[in-house]
Design a protein around this motif. Structure first.
Motif, PDB file in Angstrom:
ATOM      1  N   GLN A  71       0.838  -1.201   0.000  1.00 20.90           N
ATOM      2  CA  GLN A  71       0.000   0.000   0.000  1.00 20.90           C
ATOM      3  C   GLN A  71       0.876   1.255   0.000  1.00 20.90           C
ATOM      4  O   GLN A  71       0.811   2.087   0.923  1.00 20.90           O
TER       5      GLN A  71
ATOM      6  N   HIS B 273      -0.493   4.842   0.642  1.00 24.00           N
ATOM      7  CA  HIS B 273      -1.010   5.140   1.977  1.00 24.00           C
ATOM      8  C   HIS B 273       0.093   5.100   3.045  1.00 24.00           C
ATOM      9  O   HIS B 273      -0.216   5.283   4.228  1.00 24.00           O
ATOM     10  N   TYR B 274       1.336   4.853   2.624  1.00 26.84           N
ATOM     11  CA  TYR B 274       2.404   4.631   3.606  1.00 26.84           C
ATOM     12  C   TYR B 274       2.644   5.850   4.501  1.00 26.84           C
ATOM     13  O   TYR B 274       2.732   5.736   5.724  1.00 26.84           O
ATOM     14  N   THR B 275       2.742   7.028   3.894  1.00 26.35           N
ATOM     15  CA  THR B 275       3.059   8.233   4.675  1.00 26.35           C
ATOM     16  C   THR B 275       1.935   8.606   5.643  1.00 26.35           C
ATOM     17  O   THR B 275       2.188   9.171   6.712  1.00 26.35           O
ATOM     18  N   THR B 276       0.701   8.283   5.281  1.00 20.49           N
ATOM     19  CA  THR B 276      -0.415   8.602   6.176  1.00 20.49           C
ATOM     20  C   THR B 276      -0.607   7.515   7.243  1.00 20.49           C
ATOM     21  O   THR B 276      -1.001   7.816   8.369  1.00 20.49           O
ATOM     22  N   THR B 277      -0.325   6.262   6.877  1.00 27.04           N
ATOM     23  CA  THR B 277      -0.502   5.161   7.832  1.00 27.04           C
ATOM     24  C   THR B 277       0.635   5.107   8.843  1.00 27.04           C
ATOM     25  O   THR B 277       0.405   5.033  10.061  1.00 27.04           O
TER      26      THR B 277
ATOM     27  N   ARG C 129       2.676   7.168  10.312  1.00 30.08           N
ATOM     28  CA  ARG C 129       3.111   8.431  10.902  1.00 30.08           C
ATOM     29  C   ARG C 129       3.935   8.127  12.147  1.00 30.08           C
ATOM     30  O   ARG C 129       3.946   7.011  12.656  1.00 30.08           O
TER      31      ARG C 129
END
Length: 262
Positions: free
Chosen positions: A139, A142-146, A148
């Motif tokens: 994913q 979505h890595y930077t948002t997941t 954190r």
């Protein structure tokens, strides 16, 4: 944990039980040459572990390019590995050089608690690292948002909290059993099963608890890591270019090596 062990010793003394106040590690061999060779081999391995992991910690702290969730977990794992080996190996090295290979009752309880705490924490942290790699490969958008920093700290704190609580229960269960002798541990450190063999009371419940913990924190977490990497490899193989596959695989190679060695 320490107060519970001390209270247990006082209760045994007041009830006129024979109290084991120390344990003795059985030697690997009675031949001095073999003892010396084992000492040198173990010392070399221990120093290599210390140097390698301290270098990893230092580099990940100094190099700003490595201030990412992946290397944050790797730094934590290196710290755990240093602590994990230090909880048992220095005492073992001392035992190679001394005739009386003893450890106090309280010292044995402390060593087992530290070893269990750090071992369980390592298992949980490896699972957290596998989740980090799963999100990064499967994913990526979505890595930077997941992942954190607050999520990273949470995934690092939960393994420590789990290790503290589970090791406390495990150690208390073992060291509140009556131990009336013999006191020779057929091992090089205070581990669960060798200590259970020395107990003079019923150990069925303790053994069941030990195996339940082993299933939960070794087999279940191993299966979680295995399933994560099946998904990761499936995603990598779907990447059309060879260069893209190589780049994706390189991001999880270090963790895969660590899991394999562990």
């Amino acid at each position: 944990m320490t107060s519970a062990v001390k209270r247990h010793l006082r209760d045994l003394e007041s009830s006129n039980h024979i109290v084991v106040t120390y344990f003795q590690f059985l030697p690997f061999s009675s031949i001095p040459e073999i003892q010396g060779s084992l000492f040198c081999l173990l010392l070399f391995m221990y120093l290599s572990t210390l140097v390698g992991n301290i270098l990893i910690i230092t580099i990940t702290m100094v190099d700003a390019a490595l201030h990412s969730p992946t290397y944050f977990f790797l730094k934590n794992f290196s710290f755990l590995e240093v602590s994990y080996t230090t909880s048992t190996i220095p005492k073992t090295l001392v035992n190679f050089l001394t005739k009386r290979k003893n450890i106090s009752f309280l010292g044995c309880a402390t060593q087992m608690y530290a070893f269990s705490l750090l071992g369980i924490t390592e298992c949980c942290l490896l699972a957290a690292m596998a989740y980090d790699r799963y999100v990064a490969i499967c994913q990526p958008l979505h890595y930077t948002t997941t992942m954190r920093w607050n999520m990273c700290f949470l995934l690092s704190a939960v393994p420590w909290l789990t290790g503290v609580l589970v090791a406390l229960v495990q150690t208390t269960f073992i060291f509140t059993l009556p131990c009336c002798g013999p006191n020779g541990i057929n091992h090089f450190f205070c581990d669960l099963l060798p200590l259970l063999k020395l107990a003079c009371g019923a150990t069925c419940k303790n053994e069941i608890t030990t195996y339940i913990i082993a299933v939960l924190f070794i087999i279940v977490l191993f299966l979680f890591i295995l399933v994560s990497y099946i998904q990761i490899l499936h995603t990598i193989f779907k990447i059309p270019s060879v260069k893209g596959k190589g780049k994706a695989f390189s991001t999880c190679f270090s963790h895969l090596v660590v899991v394999t060695l562990f």
